[in-house]
Design a protein around this motif. Structure first.
Motif, mmCIF file in Angstrom:
data_model
loop_
_atom_site.group_PDB
_atom_site.id
_atom_site.type_symbol
_atom_site.label_atom_id
_atom_site.label_comp_id
_atom_site.label_asym_id
_atom_site.label_seq_id
_atom_site.Cartn_x
_atom_site.Cartn_y
_atom_site.Cartn_z
ATOM 1 N N THR A 35 -48.295 13.360 2.807
ATOM 2 C CA THR A 35 -48.068 12.115 2.080
ATOM 3 C C THR A 35 -46.676 12.107 1.446
ATOM 4 O O THR A 35 -46.084 13.164 1.204
ATOM 5 N N LYS A 36 -46.182 10.909 1.170
ATOM 6 C CA LYS A 36 -44.875 10.796 0.508
ATOM 7 C C LYS A 36 -44.892 11.444 -0.881
ATOM 8 O O LYS A 36 -43.925 12.116 -1.240
ATOM 9 N N PRO A 37 -45.963 11.297 -1.689
ATOM 10 C CA PRO A 37 -45.982 11.996 -2.982
ATOM 11 C C PRO A 37 -45.866 13.518 -2.834
ATOM 12 O O PRO A 37 -45.246 14.183 -3.656
ATOM 13 N N SER A 38 -46.447 14.048 -1.768
ATOM 14 C CA SER A 38 -46.323 15.486 -1.510
ATOM 15 C C SER A 38 -44.862 15.848 -1.241
ATOM 16 O O SER A 38 -44.352 16.853 -1.747
ATOM 17 N N VAL A 39 -44.188 15.018 -0.473
ATOM 18 C CA VAL A 39 -42.770 15.250 -0.181
ATOM 19 C C VAL A 39 -41.956 15.200 -1.468
ATOM 20 O O VAL A 39 -41.118 16.069 -1.715
ATOM 21 N N VAL A 40 -42.209 14.214 -2.303
ATOM 22 C CA VAL A 40 -41.478 14.069 -3.564
ATOM 23 C C VAL A 40 -41.648 15.322 -4.421
ATOM 24 O O VAL A 40 -40.690 15.858 -4.970
ATOM 25 N N ARG A 41 -42.876 15.815 -4.518
ATOM 26 C CA ARG A 41 -43.163 16.992 -5.343
ATOM 27 C C ARG A 41 -42.426 18.234 -4.831
ATOM 28 O O ARG A 41 -41.789 18.944 -5.596
ATOM 29 N N VAL A 42 -42.483 18.473 -3.528
ATOM 30 C CA VAL A 42 -41.819 19.659 -2.971
ATOM 31 C C VAL A 42 -40.304 19.505 -3.035
ATOM 32 O O VAL A 42 -39.587 20.470 -3.343
ATOM 33 N N LEU A 43 -39.803 18.297 -2.787
ATOM 34 C CA LEU A 43 -38.353 18.080 -2.883
ATOM 35 C C LEU A 43 -37.835 18.378 -4.289
ATOM 36 O O LEU A 43 -36.749 18.949 -4.444
ATOM 37 N N SER A 45 -38.977 20.558 -6.342
ATOM 38 C CA SER A 45 -38.910 22.016 -6.438
ATOM 39 C C SER A 45 -37.687 22.559 -5.698
ATOM 40 O O SER A 45 -36.974 23.425 -6.213
ATOM 41 N N LEU A 46 -37.443 22.045 -4.504
ATOM 42 C CA LEU A 46 -36.295 22.504 -3.714
ATOM 43 C C LEU A 46 -34.975 22.105 -4.372
ATOM 44 O O LEU A 46 -33.996 22.852 -4.315
ATOM 45 N N MET A 47 -34.943 20.935 -5.011
ATOM 46 C CA MET A 47 -33.725 20.506 -5.714
ATOM 47 C C MET A 47 -33.458 21.405 -6.914
ATOM 48 O O MET A 47 -32.305 21.783 -7.164
ATOM 49 N N ARG A 48 -34.507 21.765 -7.656
ATOM 50 C CA ARG A 48 -34.329 22.668 -8.806
ATOM 51 C C ARG A 48 -33.755 24.014 -8.364
ATOM 52 O O ARG A 48 -33.027 24.649 -9.105
ATOM 53 N N ARG A 49 -34.070 24.428 -7.165
ATOM 54 C CA ARG A 49 -33.570 25.703 -6.634
ATOM 55 C C ARG A 49 -32.177 25.566 -6.010
ATOM 56 O O ARG A 49 -31.603 26.542 -5.557
ATOM 57 N N GLY A 50 -31.670 24.350 -5.942
ATOM 58 C CA GLY A 50 -30.351 24.127 -5.366
ATOM 59 C C GLY A 50 -30.311 24.191 -3.850
ATOM 60 O O GLY A 50 -29.260 24.412 -3.262
ATOM 61 N N LEU A 51 -31.452 23.938 -3.210
ATOM 62 C CA LEU A 51 -31.528 24.042 -1.755
ATOM 63 C C LEU A 51 -31.379 22.704 -1.041
ATOM 64 O O LEU A 51 -30.994 22.668 0.129
ATOM 65 N N VAL A 52 -31.715 21.619 -1.726
ATOM 66 C CA VAL A 52 -31.556 20.283 -1.154
ATOM 67 C C VAL A 52 -31.004 19.340 -2.213
ATOM 68 O O VAL A 52 -31.088 19.613 -3.408
ATOM 69 N N VAL A 53 -30.454 18.238 -1.730
ATOM 70 C CA VAL A 53 -29.984 17.161 -2.594
ATOM 71 C C VAL A 53 -30.617 15.883 -2.069
ATOM 72 O O VAL A 53 -30.703 15.668 -0.861
ATOM 73 N N LYS A 54 -31.099 15.062 -2.995
ATOM 74 C CA LYS A 54 -31.605 13.747 -2.617
ATOM 75 C C LYS A 54 -30.729 12.731 -3.327
ATOM 76 O O LYS A 54 -30.678 12.683 -4.548
#
Length: 128
Positions: A35-43, A45-54
């Motif tokens: 689901t999109k909410p699942s994507v938002v939640r994991v993103l 986490s990944l943004m906090r780790r500096g691995l992705v940018v949205k």
């Protein structure tokens, strides 16, 4: 330490970016069948780790650290899949990949941390 879910999302973003100019949350959701909410939640986490940018309008991309992580774990996943044992019951490709992600995430990450620090500490020092 990254979870197997984190790794799957990073790999999905990388894979999508190889064929499309824009990676969106909806595209990641479709690719992973979540689901999109699942994507938002994991993103988040990944943004906090500096691995992705949205970006503001939804474009998602891997940072240099995210790309490094994908390339590092790609070698491990390939090795696990090459040596996947024969089992007394059928295991399809998706199941093998899920098991490989779980195993890669469960392995000690000292080597990853050291290589990550070597690359990114050097980058910081060069900028000074």
């Amino acid at each position: 330490m990254l979870s197997d879910t984190n790794l799957r999302y990073l790999f999905a973003i990388y894979s999508i970016s190889q064929t499309k100019t824009v990676v969106s949350s909806m595209e990641v959701a479709r690719t992973l069948d979540v689901t999109k909410p699942s994507v938002v939640r994991v993103l988040e986490s990944l943004m906090r780790r500096g691995l992705v940018v949205k970006e503001r309008y939804g474009k998602i991309y891997l940072t240099d650290r995210g790309a490094f992580t994908v390339h590092y774990y790609r070698k491990i996943l390939d090795r696990i899949l090459e040596n996947f044992p024969e089992l007394p019951f059928p295991v399809d490709r998706a199941q093998r990949e899920a098991a490989a992600f779980a195993m890669a995430a469960a392995l000690p990450d000292e080597d990853f941390r050291q290589k990550y620090a070597d690359v990114f500490e050097q980058t910081v020092c060069e900028a000074d």
